[in-house]
Design a protein around this motif. Structure first.
Motif, short mmCIF file in Angstrom:
data_model
loop_
_atom_site.label_atom_id
_atom_site.label_comp_id
_atom_site.label_asym_id
_atom_site.label_seq_id
_atom_site.Cartn_x
_atom_site.Cartn_y
_atom_site.Cartn_z
N ALA A 1 -8.54 -0.28 -2.14
CA ALA A 1 -7.72 0.68 -1.25
C ALA A 1 -6.47 1.05 -1.47
N ILE B 1 -5.30 3.94 -4.19
CA ILE B 1 -5.56 5.48 -3.92
C ILE B 1 -4.20 6.07 -3.65
N ARG C 1 -5.71 12.48 -4.24
CA ARG C 1 -6.05 11.56 -3.28
C ARG C 1 -7.27 12.06 -2.40
N ARG D 1 -10.40 9.60 -1.82
CA ARG D 1 -10.75 9.04 -0.51
C ARG D 1 -12.02 9.42 -0.07
N ARG E 1 -10.75 16.69 4.12
CA ARG E 1 -10.16 16.31 2.95
C ARG E 1 -9.78 17.69 1.96
#
Length: 336
Positions: free
Chosen positions: A267, A270, A278, A282, A321
């Motif tokens: 994690a 990222i 990103r 993600r 996102r």
């Protein structure tokens, strides 16, 4: 297509072939790729196209391999190597020779495999990707084919499995790093990238346990399974009867916990990446990790059904996102 801006027009067809392979076969992966900055997507498609072509040679469930390599089908082997296994080995050896020659500058034709390699060679040169990563991938794929010196259908420990996962998963993260770009020192970002590739691969092993067993493959380490009283006879019994078993459920819960720990290791990587990539990474991270949750919700029935993330869930994860990626792209253009 903005993805091809800045790429030699003579290579546009090659990159489109790679994109089509990604869109057709890598649903979650393709969705995450769509969230990357447009100028990075074509290179990611090229990496996927290469991996998919090798899968078409090695994976007995993938259908016909590329006809310009050999028209013979590749089928599973449950015991000694079959003629089909020997054909697969010959195809993979021929493909590796073809790749090495392409990297050495040998002209490529217009077959599907050559188009994929054209895009791969261009991507590799533009981003300075180490050729050894591709050969490590081929090494791991040979570990899947009966008749090769390195063939393995069982792995006793996680350490034994790590050799396979280096070529099949870790190098994918290392190939991606130069394309994605990093704000941190690339050397620091390498370890989380490797961990993410391994987390994705372990997730696949858990999700595909039933299908792999039908192919006489057990990727999940047998020592980890045996610690909970799970042996091959129990796996085959559960697969044949459609029943589950508390021992298997406990073993899978343990392996899911281990895989989530690998995700936690990955994690922080990222945030080391270029801000523009990103959101896409993600998305891939969340959706792939969600497969583990779906396995739990199904009652650990991986021997009977394939866990998948629903389309509404994929959209729900990707939509915010996508907005984030759009805002980052706009902000970048305004600053330039």
């Amino acid at each position: 297509m903005r993805e091809l801006d800045g790429i030699d027009p003579r290579l546009h067809t090659a990159y489109r072939v790679c994109r089509e392979l990604n869109e057709q076969h890598g649903k979650t992966y393709f969705l995450a790729t769509r969230l990357l900055p447009a100028e990075k997507r074509a290179a990611v498609h090229a990496l996927y196209g290469f991996a998919r072509m090798v899968d078409d040679i090695v994976d007995v469930d993938a259908g016909e391999a590329d006809s310009d390599l050999d028209d013979a089908p590749v089928e599973a082997s449950n015991a000694a190597p079959t003629q089909a296994d020997h054909i697969a080995i010959a195809k993979l050896d021929a493909f590796e020779r073809h790749i090495r020659a392409a990297f050495d500058g040998k002209p490529l034709g217009d077959s599907r495999s050559d188009l994929v390699l054209r895009a791969l060679v261009d991507t590799t040169a533009r981003y300075g990707i180490a050729h050894d990563y591709y050969y490590a991938f081929l090494h791991s794929m040979r570990m899947d084919i009966p008749g090769t010196e390195m063939f393995r259908s069982r792995y006793r420990t996680l350490d034994e499995l790590s050799e396979y996962m280096y070529g099949s998963a870790a190098v994918i993260g290392l190939q991606m790093l130069p394309i994605l770009g990093t704000e941190a020192d690339p050397a620091l970002a390498a370890a989380p990238a490797v961990a993410l590739g391994e987390a994705f691969q372990l997730t696949n092993f858990i999700r595909d346990m039933g299908e792999d067993l039908d192919r006489d493959r057990i990727y999940l380490p047998t020592d980890e399974l045996n610690a909970f009283g799970v042996d091959e006879d129990l796996l085959r019994h559960c697969r044949a009867t459609g029943r589950s078993d508390p021992r298997l459920e406990r073993a899978l819960a343990h392996l899911i916990a281990h895989t989530r720990a690998v995700y936690r290791t990955a994690a922080p990587g990222i945030d080391m990446l270029d801000p523009g990539v990103r959101p896409g990474m993600r998305t891939a991270f969340v959706l792939y990790r969600d497969i583990l949750r779906k396995v739990e919700e199904s009652g650990y029935r991986v021997l009977h059904e394939r866990a998948h993330v629903s389309r509404p869930r994929r959209v729900a994860v990707a939509a915010p996102r996508l907005a984030e990626a759009g805002w980052i792209a706009l902000r970048t253009r305004l600053r330039s």
